[in-house]
Design an enzyme around this catalytic site. Structure first.
Site, mmCIF file in Angstrom:
data_model
loop_
_atom_site.group_PDB
_atom_site.id
_atom_site.type_symbol
_atom_site.label_atom_id
_atom_site.label_comp_id
_atom_site.label_asym_id
_atom_site.label_seq_id
_atom_site.Cartn_x
_atom_site.Cartn_y
_atom_site.Cartn_z
ATOM 1 N N GLY A 21 36.675 104.737 62.040
ATOM 2 C CA GLY A 21 35.371 105.127 62.573
ATOM 3 C C GLY A 21 34.728 103.990 63.340
ATOM 4 C CG ASN A 22 32.089 104.593 66.050
ATOM 5 O OD1 ASN A 22 30.933 104.877 65.771
ATOM 6 N ND2 ASN A 22 32.912 105.447 66.665
ATOM 7 C CE1 TYR A 23 30.642 98.240 61.178
ATOM 8 C CE2 TYR A 23 31.500 97.555 63.313
ATOM 9 C CZ TYR A 23 31.497 97.446 61.938
ATOM 10 O OH TYR A 23 32.343 96.578 61.318
#
Length: 404
Positions: free
Chosen positions: A215-217
């Site tokens: 995923g990512n932030y």
């Protein structure tokens, strides 16, 4: 001494419709807020509504006799739904029960509230309130779709603890937020009235195993701010959201997804009917080729190798399907060669504009409450200073509205 701002509701005629549901207690606060904002409010309540809140309380706050029946039995006074419909600058039905929503959708004019609705010449706002199963029932969703198609603005219900003891979607939106929607509409920020807007927001999670993901932030704050801005300006908004810890904005229809492929499916279903689509989500570029059905244990003698495959490019997919008159906007978060990379995406994905933000700018990017963007199209580039994301959203929507 600081002057007090005058509400856009000041001097406006508001018909407040109240139906027979437990959320009717919130209507007292809504009525008080409307009167405090300077509106002249006429309450129309269904017979069932009077079982939950008394007309005496409502009359005391509105300084007007409450209307419920077609005529007052002891005086013989006739209440004209036609006159009320002509008098109103807007009508807001809060709470709107499943029963009344169904009657409004199909023209069942068996009480004063529905006949007033059918006579209304002004904008009508509907704030549903009911238990989660009733809210999710196909008849309710179909009836709400009909009301939207008639031009009514649906102030979407919240998710939370319900009177039944269950937790889910169906809580009437808070009175303060309903007033904000009305104020925004009366302020003239209704330049998207009648338009359908599709927005994506947040990250996507691509499962490695039942407990791990790629995923990512992304916090989703920018996409949610865009959805709130479009809803406040009268649009019918579908927000396709990845996993985030944010409440859905008032008046927004939210579709929650997890993976890029789920997001593509939701967007593909909503895009054909959309006038505007804004691809703000931070979609993972890659996903594991295979997802383990059990947790991968670190005790394995060999370090596991994860083979990745490319995720579908959602913006490019929609760009290939875009019809004349549709506006498609994308986002680019870059760390180097920002302008060149954004311009390349604009062309390759058949976008009308792309919003560029850089991780090099302090206060911009993931997780912040501010952003600093540039809007790039085929005519050039417009740079904006660092602003709260709510104001950035307004700048972006102003740019899009100018293209309609």
């Amino acid at each position: 001494m600081t002057a007090t701002a005058i509400s856009p509701l000041a001097g406006k005629h508001v018909v407040l419709g109240i139906c027979g549901g437990i959320a009717a207690y919130k209507s007292v606060s809504l009525l008080r807020l409307l009167v405090k904002a300077g509106a002249e409010v006429q309450v129309v309540i269904t017979p069932a509504g009077k079982e939950f809140i008394t007309p005496v309380t409502l009359s005391a706050l509105s300084q007007k006799p409450v209307v419920s029946e077609f005529f007052t039995a002891n005086t013989g006074e006739w209440h004209s739904h036609v006159d009320l419909g002509l008098w109103a600058d807007c009508m807001v039905i809060a709470p709107a029960t499943a029963s009344t929503i169904g009657k409004m959708a199909h023209g069942v004019a068996d009480n004063m509230l529905v006949t007033t609705y059918l006579s209304a010449k002004s904008q009508v706002f509907v704030a549903p309130a009911m238990d989660l199963d009733m809210m999710a029932h196909p008849s309710t969703t179909a009836n709400l779709a009909l009301l939207r198609s008639y031009g009514n603005i649906i102030i979407e219900p919240d998710t939370g603890y319900l009177a039944s003891g269950l937790t889910g979607r169906g809580r009437m939106e808070e009175p303060e937020n309903i007033v904000k929607v009305l104020e925004s509409w009366f302020a003239g920020r209704n330049d998207l009235a009648g338009r359908r807007v599709l927005i994506t927001a947040g990250p996507t999670y691509e499962k490695i195993d039942p407990v791990r993901f790629i995923g990512n932030y992304s916090s989703g704050k920018m996409g949610y701010a865009l959805a709130a801005e479009c809803a406040a300006r009268g649009a019918q908004v579908t927000l396709v959201s990845g996993p985030v810890a944010l409440e859905a904005p008032a008046g927004v229809d939210i579709v929650k997804v997890e993976s890029a492929r789920q997001m593509l499916q939701a967007c593909s279903e909503a895009f054909p009917a959309a006038d505007i689509a804004i691809m703000c989500a931070a979609v993972a570029d890659y996903a594991p080729a295979e997802t383990a059905d059990r947790k991968i244990k670190r005790e394995h003698s060999e370090v596991p190798v994860i083979h990745l495959v490319k995720n579908p490019d959602i913006a490019a997919t929609l760009g290939a399907a875009k019809k004349p008159g549709q506006i498609l906007a994308g986002f680019a978060l870059e760390t180097d060669h920002e302008a060149d990379n954004a311009a390349e995406k604009l062309s390759r994905k058949n976008l009308d504009l792309i919003v560029l933000n850089s991780l090099r700018d302090a206060g911009a990017g993931f997780g912040t409450d501010t952003n600093k963007v540039s809007i790039i199209d085929r005519a050039g580039r417009t740079d904006y200073p660092l602003k709260p994301k709510s104001e950035v959203a307004a700048d972006i929507i102003d740019n899009i509205v100018s293209r309609l």
